[in-house]
Design a protein around this motif. Sequence first.
Motif, PDB file in Angstrom:
ATOM      1  N   TRP A  77      -8.133  -0.444  -6.489  1.00  0.00           N
ATOM      2  CA  TRP A  77      -7.152   0.477  -5.932  1.00  0.00           C
ATOM      3  C   TRP A  77      -7.412   0.650  -4.433  1.00  0.00           C
ATOM      4  O   TRP A  77      -8.494   1.021  -4.009  1.00  0.00           O
ATOM      5  CB  TRP A  77      -7.236   1.817  -6.656  1.00  0.00           C
ATOM      6  N   HIS A  78      -6.427   0.329  -3.622  1.00  0.00           N
ATOM      7  CA  HIS A  78      -6.518   0.406  -2.163  1.00  0.00           C
ATOM      8  C   HIS A  78      -7.635  -0.471  -1.603  1.00  0.00           C
ATOM      9  O   HIS A  78      -8.249  -0.141  -0.584  1.00  0.00           O
ATOM     10  CB  HIS A  78      -6.711   1.851  -1.698  1.00  0.00           C
ATOM     11  N   SER A  79      -7.857  -1.628  -2.224  1.00  0.00           N
ATOM     12  CA  SER A  79      -8.834  -2.567  -1.680  1.00  0.00           C
ATOM     13  C   SER A  79      -8.239  -3.452  -0.595  1.00  0.00           C
ATOM     14  O   SER A  79      -8.957  -4.132   0.132  1.00  0.00           O
ATOM     15  CB  SER A  79      -9.395  -3.453  -2.801  1.00  0.00           C
ATOM     16  N   GLU A  80      -6.920  -3.448  -0.488  1.00  0.00           N
ATOM     17  CA  GLU A  80      -6.256  -4.305   0.488  1.00  0.00           C
ATOM     18  C   GLU A  80      -6.494  -3.804   1.915  1.00  0.00           C
ATOM     19  O   GLU A  80      -6.751  -2.630   2.150  1.00  0.00           O
ATOM     20  CB  GLU A  80      -4.751  -4.387   0.202  1.00  0.00           C
ATOM     21  N   VAL A  81      -6.390  -4.723   2.861  1.00  0.00           N
ATOM     22  CA  VAL A  81      -6.487  -4.396   4.288  1.00  0.00           C
ATOM     23  C   VAL A  81      -5.094  -4.572   4.867  1.00  0.00           C
ATOM     24  O   VAL A  81      -4.594  -5.689   4.980  1.00  0.00           O
ATOM     25  CB  VAL A  81      -7.492  -5.302   5.016  1.00  0.00           C
ATOM     26  N   THR A  82      -4.454  -3.481   5.213  1.00  0.00           N
ATOM     27  CA  THR A  82      -3.060  -3.572   5.635  1.00  0.00           C
ATOM     28  C   THR A  82      -2.849  -2.821   6.940  1.00  0.00           C
ATOM     29  O   THR A  82      -3.810  -2.445   7.615  1.00  0.00           O
ATOM     30  CB  THR A  82      -2.130  -3.048   4.523  1.00  0.00           C
ATOM     31  N   PHE A  83      -1.616  -2.593   7.310  1.00  0.00           N
ATOM     32  CA  PHE A  83      -1.313  -2.006   8.610  1.00  0.00           C
ATOM     33  C   PHE A  83      -1.454  -0.489   8.582  1.00  0.00           C
ATOM     34  O   PHE A  83      -1.162   0.160   7.576  1.00  0.00           O
ATOM     35  CB  PHE A  83       0.097  -2.402   9.063  1.00  0.00           C
ATOM     36  N   ARG A  84      -1.877   0.073   9.699  1.00  0.00           N
ATOM     37  CA  ARG A  84      -2.135   1.501   9.807  1.00  0.00           C
ATOM     38  C   ARG A  84      -0.933   2.219  10.419  1.00  0.00           C
ATOM     39  O   ARG A  84       0.022   1.613  10.880  1.00  0.00           O
ATOM     40  CB  ARG A  84      -3.380   1.743  10.667  1.00  0.00           C
ATOM     41  N   GLY A  85      -1.051   3.519  10.453  1.00  0.00           N
ATOM     42  CA  GLY A  85       0.004   4.332  11.043  1.00  0.00           C
ATOM     43  C   GLY A  85       0.987   4.821  10.013  1.00  0.00           C
ATOM     44  O   GLY A  85       0.910   4.473   8.827  1.00  0.00           O
ATOM     45  N   PRO A  86       1.939   5.631  10.419  1.00  0.00           N
ATOM     46  CA  PRO A  86       2.922   6.191   9.483  1.00  0.00           C
ATOM     47  C   PRO A  86       3.882   5.127   8.968  1.00  0.00           C
ATOM     48  O   PRO A  86       4.009   4.043   9.551  1.00  0.00           O
ATOM     49  CB  PRO A  86       3.663   7.230  10.330  1.00  0.00           C
TER      50      PRO A  86
END
Length: 530
Positions: free
Chosen positions: A244-253
């Motif tokens: 769960w939420h192990s991915e590396v993705t884009f930040r910000g709103p």
Amino acid sequence: MASRTHTAVIIGAGMSGLSCARALVQAGVDVLILEARDRIGGRTWTYQHPVEGRDKPLHFDLGASFIHGIAGNPMYAMAKRNKLPLHVMFDGDGTPASTFSSSFSAGSASSTSSASQSDSSASSCSCSTTTSSSSSACSRSSKIERNEGVYGPDGPPLEHKLAERLNFNVTRAFFSDSAAYAQDSPNAVPAPEDSLGQWMKDPTRSSLFDGLESERDKAYALALAESWEGYSGARLDDISLRYWHSEVTFRGPDATLVDGYVGIYSALHSDIVKSKHGEVRLGEIVEAIALSDDEESVRVTTRTRGQETTYTARHVVCTLPLGVLQHAPPRFTPTLPQRRLNATRRLGHGLLNKIIVAYPRAFWPDTEYFGLLPSAPSEAFLPLLKTRALLAQNLYVINGQPALLFFMGGAAGEALEAVSDAHVREHIHKIITHHFACHTTSVPEPEAVIVTRWNSCPFSYGSYSYLPPGSDPQDFRELARPLWDDRLLFAGEATDPDHYATVHGPYLTGKRQAQVVLNKLELEALEAEG
């Protein structure tokens, strides 16, 4: 019937197919896209709905609608480059918006107990469409300091502090604490069979029930959490806690496109067809994909209005959704490797359906999201709503359209597909009236009620992928692995362990596979020279 040989054939005109095709035509490569639907866009679909008396049709994203994380996101960059208006989800102080409109903090916990006890008097009033009862309901709810978007079983909003606490707990548990437990625990790693639902429902581990003393309020928290099943498209118990939420993705709103995703996928399509190298054919249902005897090309057989056509290409990029590969894949010759088939079976393909209800005017508060707790009208609509809330987005604050969008994910999305449009229209209007009549002297009849059924679509069989217990992010990588000496490639959101279940994911995978094709062409050219 056979056609001429193309350098590249791309199966699917969704985000990954369009992205791949554009990258190839810009490099001067001959590309043909074969799309089964009668439209482009795939699981991004901005639907135009005409309404009598309105100058412009209403428009709604029936598939994907969010840009998840704007910092570095290519969807955000494309929107800015094409001057597409955006609604970025910031709070008034410039910080990223929370799930609802809450600014609750852990320091407010001391007030929660008394808030919970005082809630009953604020939420027990009855809402109806008559002027007198509506005015009375809002009058009896006068203790509410501001609308936090959580509406009680009896209709009107919950008392402010309880609603604030519920919003805070659900957001923190679903997005923050569960991820910290799964990925950053100094003591243990969740077992492969552990699910997000097990963690969320366990008061010794989960923060979902923090500060909530009564069983009723804890049931409210769980009902709201389950309304977020659309985030992954699956039941909480069907989602792997380990990853769960192990991915590396884009930040910000996050952000939404005011006029819909059509601005982005149409721009990609335009770049392809205006090039002398690109062509898109609609209504082409792919039935078979076969490597040639000399292994130098791939044949793609389609059926269009009863007519069979075979296309030949040096490279084929398959962007079929995971749901199609699981339930109704084309015939592959030679057959796909067993490790590919195993990975395809292990991954989950989730479901997010939508109900969009448009009215002549907006009569609800300007809160962006609403959580409607289980009520008699919602249970009458779908029995499983006896224990789970409905999550609705207020489209009026995004693009001025007086409409509410209900996210029906996971179990709720599946149940929705079993009822008729007439049933949806009747009951969803009753639910809206039950909760929002206290804000108006009368509730008008809806101008439009639109229902999606992505699981029933033979070209998607669902919405997007997720990791169930027992699966592994390596399964996404396996689905991305080129086959047949780079003659057959795969792109799409289910081929990226860091960007699955997004729109930018397929876009990035399309560009990635385009580069594989270009590298192979370059290598062949060098070998021919040598």
